[in-house]
Scaffold this motif. Structure first.
Motif, PDB file in Angstrom:
ATOM      1  N   LEU A 368     -15.139  14.816  10.192  1.00  0.00           N
ATOM      2  CA  LEU A 368     -16.256  15.646  10.644  1.00  0.00           C
ATOM      3  C   LEU A 368     -16.964  16.220   9.432  1.00  0.00           C
ATOM      4  O   LEU A 368     -16.391  17.016   8.681  1.00  0.00           O
ATOM      5  CB  LEU A 368     -15.760  16.762  11.553  1.00  0.00           C
ATOM      6  CG  LEU A 368     -15.059  16.331  12.847  1.00  0.00           C
ATOM      7  CD1 LEU A 368     -14.675  17.550  13.664  1.00  0.00           C
ATOM      8  CD2 LEU A 368     -15.945  15.400  13.659  1.00  0.00           C
ATOM      9  N   ASP A 369     -18.187  15.792   9.228  1.00  0.00           N
ATOM     10  CA  ASP A 369     -19.036  16.291   8.154  1.00  0.00           C
ATOM     11  C   ASP A 369     -20.106  17.166   8.782  1.00  0.00           C
ATOM     12  O   ASP A 369     -21.171  16.701   9.168  1.00  0.00           O
ATOM     13  CB  ASP A 369     -19.663  15.122   7.391  1.00  0.00           C
ATOM     14  CG  ASP A 369     -20.512  15.578   6.212  1.00  0.00           C
ATOM     15  OD1 ASP A 369     -20.490  16.781   5.906  1.00  0.00           O
ATOM     16  OD2 ASP A 369     -21.202  14.726   5.614  1.00  0.00           O
ATOM     17  N   GLY A 370     -19.796  18.457   8.911  1.00  0.00           N
ATOM     18  CA  GLY A 370     -20.690  19.343   9.655  1.00  0.00           C
ATOM     19  C   GLY A 370     -20.719  18.920  11.109  1.00  0.00           C
ATOM     20  O   GLY A 370     -19.683  18.831  11.774  1.00  0.00           O
ATOM     21  N   ALA A 371     -21.903  18.647  11.615  1.00  0.00           N
ATOM     22  CA  ALA A 371     -22.045  18.222  13.010  1.00  0.00           C
ATOM     23  C   ALA A 371     -21.929  16.714  13.162  1.00  0.00           C
ATOM     24  O   ALA A 371     -22.024  16.196  14.271  1.00  0.00           O
ATOM     25  CB  ALA A 371     -23.390  18.688  13.564  1.00  0.00           C
ATOM     26  N   LYS A 372     -21.716  16.007  12.073  1.00  0.00           N
ATOM     27  CA  LYS A 372     -21.700  14.550  12.104  1.00  0.00           C
ATOM     28  C   LYS A 372     -20.285  14.017  12.047  1.00  0.00           C
ATOM     29  O   LYS A 372     -19.495  14.406  11.190  1.00  0.00           O
ATOM     30  CB  LYS A 372     -22.516  13.995  10.926  1.00  0.00           C
ATOM     31  CG  LYS A 372     -22.660  12.481  10.919  1.00  0.00           C
ATOM     32  CD  LYS A 372     -23.486  12.019   9.727  1.00  0.00           C
ATOM     33  CE  LYS A 372     -23.645  10.511   9.717  1.00  0.00           C
ATOM     34  NZ  LYS A 372     -24.415  10.054   8.528  1.00  0.00           N
ATOM     35  N   ALA A 373     -19.969  13.114  12.961  1.00  0.00           N
ATOM     36  CA  ALA A 373     -18.675  12.436  12.963  1.00  0.00           C
ATOM     37  C   ALA A 373     -18.833  11.112  12.234  1.00  0.00           C
ATOM     38  O   ALA A 373     -19.695  10.301  12.581  1.00  0.00           O
ATOM     39  CB  ALA A 373     -18.188  12.207  14.387  1.00  0.00           C
ATOM     40  N   VAL A 374     -18.002  10.889  11.224  1.00  0.00           N
ATOM     41  CA  VAL A 374     -18.094   9.687  10.395  1.00  0.00           C
ATOM     42  C   VAL A 374     -16.857   8.825  10.622  1.00  0.00           C
ATOM     43  O   VAL A 374     -15.729   9.284  10.432  1.00  0.00           O
ATOM     44  CB  VAL A 374     -18.220  10.050   8.900  1.00  0.00           C
ATOM     45  CG1 VAL A 374     -18.328   8.784   8.056  1.00  0.00           C
ATOM     46  CG2 VAL A 374     -19.420  10.953   8.667  1.00  0.00           C
ATOM     47  N   SER A 375     -17.066   7.583  11.033  1.00  0.00           N
ATOM     48  CA  SER A 375     -15.944   6.680  11.281  1.00  0.00           C
ATOM     49  C   SER A 375     -15.352   6.195   9.968  1.00  0.00           C
ATOM     50  O   SER A 375     -16.062   5.788   9.052  1.00  0.00           O
ATOM     51  CB  SER A 375     -16.417   5.476  12.105  1.00  0.00           C
ATOM     52  OG  SER A 375     -15.378   4.520  12.215  1.00  0.00           O
ATOM     53  N   ARG A 376     -14.029   6.224   9.875  1.00  0.00           N
ATOM     54  CA  ARG A 376     -13.289   5.688   8.725  1.00  0.00           C
ATOM     55  C   ARG A 376     -12.401   4.530   9.184  1.00  0.00           C
ATOM     56  O   ARG A 376     -11.340   4.292   8.624  1.00  0.00           O
ATOM     57  CB  ARG A 376     -12.421   6.786   8.101  1.00  0.00           C
ATOM     58  CG  ARG A 376     -13.176   8.041   7.716  1.00  0.00           C
ATOM     59  CD  ARG A 376     -14.146   7.797   6.576  1.00  0.00           C
ATOM     60  NE  ARG A 376     -14.861   9.014   6.199  1.00  0.00           N
ATOM     61  CZ  ARG A 376     -15.768   9.080   5.235  1.00  0.00           C
ATOM     62  NH1 ARG A 376     -16.097   7.989   4.568  1.00  0.00           N
ATOM     63  NH2 ARG A 376     -16.364  10.221   4.962  1.00  0.00           N
ATOM     64  N   SER A 377     -12.854   3.796  10.180  1.00  0.00           N
ATOM     65  CA  SER A 377     -12.035   2.747  10.778  1.00  0.00           C
ATOM     66  C   SER A 377     -11.842   1.581   9.819  1.00  0.00           C
ATOM     67  O   SER A 377     -12.654   1.327   8.922  1.00  0.00           O
ATOM     68  CB  SER A 377     -12.679   2.252  12.079  1.00  0.00           C
ATOM     69  OG  SER A 377     -13.966   1.724  11.830  1.00  0.00           O
ATOM     70  N   VAL A 378     -10.749   0.868  10.025  1.00  0.00           N
ATOM     71  CA  VAL A 378     -10.443  -0.327   9.246  1.00  0.00           C
ATOM     72  C   VAL A 378     -11.256  -1.482   9.831  1.00  0.00           C
ATOM     73  O   VAL A 378     -11.207  -1.728  11.040  1.00  0.00           O
ATOM     74  CB  VAL A 378      -8.937  -0.645   9.301  1.00  0.00           C
ATOM     75  CG1 VAL A 378      -8.626  -1.904   8.508  1.00  0.00           C
ATOM     76  CG2 VAL A 378      -8.132   0.540   8.786  1.00  0.00           C
ATOM     77  N   PRO A 379     -12.011  -2.233   9.006  1.00  0.00           N
ATOM     78  CA  PRO A 379     -12.868  -3.299   9.561  1.00  0.00           C
ATOM     79  C   PRO A 379     -12.075  -4.522   9.990  1.00  0.00           C
ATOM     80  O   PRO A 379     -10.932  -4.744   9.581  1.00  0.00           O
ATOM     81  CB  PRO A 379     -13.797  -3.633   8.384  1.00  0.00           C
ATOM     82  CG  PRO A 379     -13.003  -3.272   7.165  1.00  0.00           C
ATOM     83  CD  PRO A 379     -12.177  -2.085   7.552  1.00  0.00           C
TER      84      PRO A 379
END
Length: 699
Positions: A368-379
């Motif tokens: 969670l970067d502030g209000a933004k959710a950032v995916s760190r999924s494995v490709p």
């Protein structure tokens, strides 16, 4: 999928591998020795982004996947580093003294995990499958130590057994608990979530060994009986208050709830329904769907709900939405028309500048970067709900989720990807102006159904789902579409099927349609019992044709005349010793015309359409239910059972379990298909655990 970088070796029946650089991890590969002395090679594909549990150890995040693998991610990131895949799945994670990482295996072993190497050391073993591990403090003469909660393997069983390791005793709770908390007084709180049927709260006195059911708080509406909604978790506040949180999601309606449970009389502190009695939607700044996690940090409360991340005060009056969580959810609950929670763990920032980190069941780690959710999924991962069918096609192997209701998957050169066999969108110009205008404005197909005939040809049927809308039928060759029909129709695609001669049919509400000359022509109507979804044709000899209803596993006999006239679908009630056989799978067999080999709940059986007889077969299969059956390129039979994969050698009349393969072990095998690349190989669907490619050389 990318090759594993670094060294991959089998150590003590476990595969431990490391990924170096930015290349995504590939399948878990290796060899195991069978009882016959032959070496079985394997490649196990599983979803590293489906995380069922996660614990932090320093700058490492240790994750257990839904398939049972153990992964290590490093911070910042999180960045995938290494994994451990064992024959037995990891079912839960916890922490012991000093924050030590503890894991539970499906066979009851409890182990200490080295967070750097992922090496394990067995500590003790419990009965049944571990679901949760916690550490209770020393209270009132009771020694500090681990508490392990286990469930029976049968999911319908509503029972939880608590193993108090330090005291050497067990406590049974008559409920299938899914939420756990040991408070600072050493009391253990259990919560359950039974979907539309609500939940329960239990308090366990670990010193006395007593279990107390907590009554739900009074309803806010006097004319309604009070009940617990689903309990997703607990939170202990600095002042000792205990809060239970959760909610209900069913049939399009949902709510979020928080209750205080530590006092003599529980109190409902917060309840918000997604819509009120007049259909008005809830305030979007408030959690109105089940709250999976409630955390107190930075002087405020954070609620992680299905409809977003919310921050509130300690009176639960002033809320604001901190961000949205555009996560994917796992559907298919047996107790509700709804989804399981996606967020499995929440990691609070451990130091200044760190983000909040969420472990999820479908999207891997999310920051969670502030209000933004950032995916760190494995490709490049096999991102499926439940592999239940594998079909060999002229385009390669196609993997279907569930009962074939979702887009299928293929294994491409860069990993797993959705097989997007959708033809170009074109509107049939022969229609009324309003419908044509609406279709052009939408600009895409509403639904596309994939059909694979017994010869491996792929046909798709696409519709705009408008009244008398555009319907396009397409044959695929070399990955390219060739339109073979376009018309205006109200055809329901769920009722399409293909017979062994490649003819396309549709049976709905007593009407039979047959695809010929580029159109779906009505050939019969007014026939009872002809609305069957997702029928699969077995074999290429007929009529009559043997069809299997994929969802309900019911067999049917399909008859028609030489030119498709007088079609009839006849249910087959196959019995043995007075009991109806449940048919899980079927393949063509050597026998009379249209002979079929059946995988049933009583074992392997043959069915002869001429005469309609069922018989036992002289094959060395182990007794008991069989879920899947297939031949390999050498003509050998393979069967899938709840206890794993078996190879049947007809020549030597022997059956050999292909067990102890990391990532597969003795787990359920739900589907089988021959490996088109290797004559001595088979491809096994492992349900929600992934896909296995297995090779065993001939004797």
């Amino acid at each position: 999928m990318g090759r594993l970088a670094g060294l991959a070796i089998v150590l003590g029946m476990a595969l431990v591998s490391a990924s170096l650089g930015d290349e995504p991890p590939g399948p878990a590969t290796g060899e195991v020795r069978l009882a016959s002395g032959r070496a079985a090679s394997y490649a196990i594909h599983f979803d590293r982004n489906s995380i069922r549990a996660s614990v932090r150890s320093g700058d490492h995040l240790i994750a257990a996947t839904s398939s049972g693998a153990l992964l290590r991610f490093d911070l910042p990131g999180p960045r995938y580093v290494r994994e451990r895949v064992d024959p037995e799945p990891i079912t839960c994670l916890g922490t012991g003294e000093g924050g030590a990482v503890i894991a539970g295996y499906g066979d009851g072993r409890i182990v200490a995990v080295d967070p750097t190497t992922l090496d394990v050391r067995e500590m003790f073993k419990v009965v049944d499958e571990p679901q949760w591990i916690g550490r209770a403090p020393a209270v009132k003469g009771r020694k500090a130590g681990l508490i392990v909660a286990t469930h029976p393997s049968e999911w319908r069983s509503r029972k939880t057994t608590l193993h108090d390791v330090a005291e050497g005793k067990t406590i049974t709770v008559e409920d299938r608990a899914t939420a756990f908390l040991i408070d600072r007084q050493g009391r253990l709180w259990l919560g359950s979530d039974h979907g539309e049927w609500g939940g329960n709260v239990w308090r366990v006195d670990l010193v006395e060994g007593t279990v107390t059911g907590i009554m739900p708080p009074p309803s806010r509406e006097p004319d309604r009986q009070s009940f617990w909604r689903g309990i997703y978790g607990f939170m202990e506040r600095p002042d000792g208050q205990l809060w239970a949180h959760g909610g209900t999601m069913h049939m399009g309606s949902s709510d979020a709830s928080i209750a205080r449970i530590d006092g003599a009389d529980p109190r409902l502190l917060y309840l918000c329904e997604s819509t009120d009695d007049d259909g008005k939607f809830a305030d979007p700044s408030m959690p109105s769907m089940p709250i999976s996690h409630l955390v107190e940090a930075d002087g405020s409360l954070r609620a992680f709900a299905y409809n977003g991340v919310f921050r509130g005060d300690d009176r639960l009056k002033n809320w604001r939405q901190d961000g949205t969580l555009e996560l994917r959810y796992r559907w298919g609950r047996p107790d509700a028309v709804g989804a399981y929670p996606s967020v499995s763990s929440v990691h609070v920032p451990g130091r200044a500048g760190e983000p909040w980190i969420l472990a999820t069941l479908a999207d891997g780690y999310v920051t969670l970067d502030g209000a933004k959710a950032v995916s760190r999924s494995v490709p490049g991962q096999l991102d499926t709900l439940d592999v239940r069918e594998i079909r060999e096609t002229r385009q390669g192997l196609v993997f279907f989720e569930g009962e074939g209701t979702h887009l299928p998957w293929i294994l491409g050169p860069k990993g797993w990807e959705v097989a997007r066999l959708v033809p170009p969108f074109e509107v049939d110009p022969n229609g009324d102006a309003a419908t044509i205008a609406a279709e052009k404005e939408e600009g895409k197909w509403d639904q596309t159904q994939m059909i694979v005939d017994p010869r491996g040809n792929i046909i798709t049927v696409s519709t705009t789902n408008r009244m008398n809308g555009t319907l396009t039928t397409t044959r695929w060759a070399g990955g390219k579409p060739m339109r073979i029909g376009r018309e205006r129709s109200d055809l329901n695609l769920d009722f399409c099927f293909v017979t062994g001669d490649g003819t396309l049919w549709n049976a709905l509400s007593g009407e039979f349609r047959r695809f010929e000359d580029g159109r779906w022509k009505l050939v019969a109507e007014g026939i009872d019992g002809a609305s069957l979804t997702r029928l699969k044709g077995i074999g290429t000899q007929g009529p009559p044709w043997f069809l299997l209803e994929r969802e309900l596993r019911r067999p049917w006999r399909f008859e028609h005349g030489p030119h498709g006239e007088n079609p009839r679908l006849i249910p087959l009630y196959l019995h043995e010793a007075g009991q109806r056989l449940r048919i899980e799978a079927a393949i063509p067999w050597i026998g009379g015309p249209g002979s079929v080999l059946l995988a049933t709940d009583a074992g392997l059986r043959t069915y002869e359409p001429v005469g309609g007889t069922v018989a036992k077969v002289a094959l060395p299969a182990p007794p008991g239910p069989i879920l899947a059956v297939s031949r390999d390129g050498l003509g050998r039979l393979w069967i899938g059972r709840r206890d794993g994969l078996w190879l049947l050698e007809q020549a030597s009349k022997s059956a050999e379990a292909v067990g102890r393969i990391p990532g597969m072990g003795r787990g359920e095998v739900t589907s089988l298909a021959l490996d088109p690349q290797h004559k001595d190989g088979i491809v096994a669907g492992l349900g929600d655990r992934g896909v296995a490619f297995v090779r065993v050389p001939a004797p």
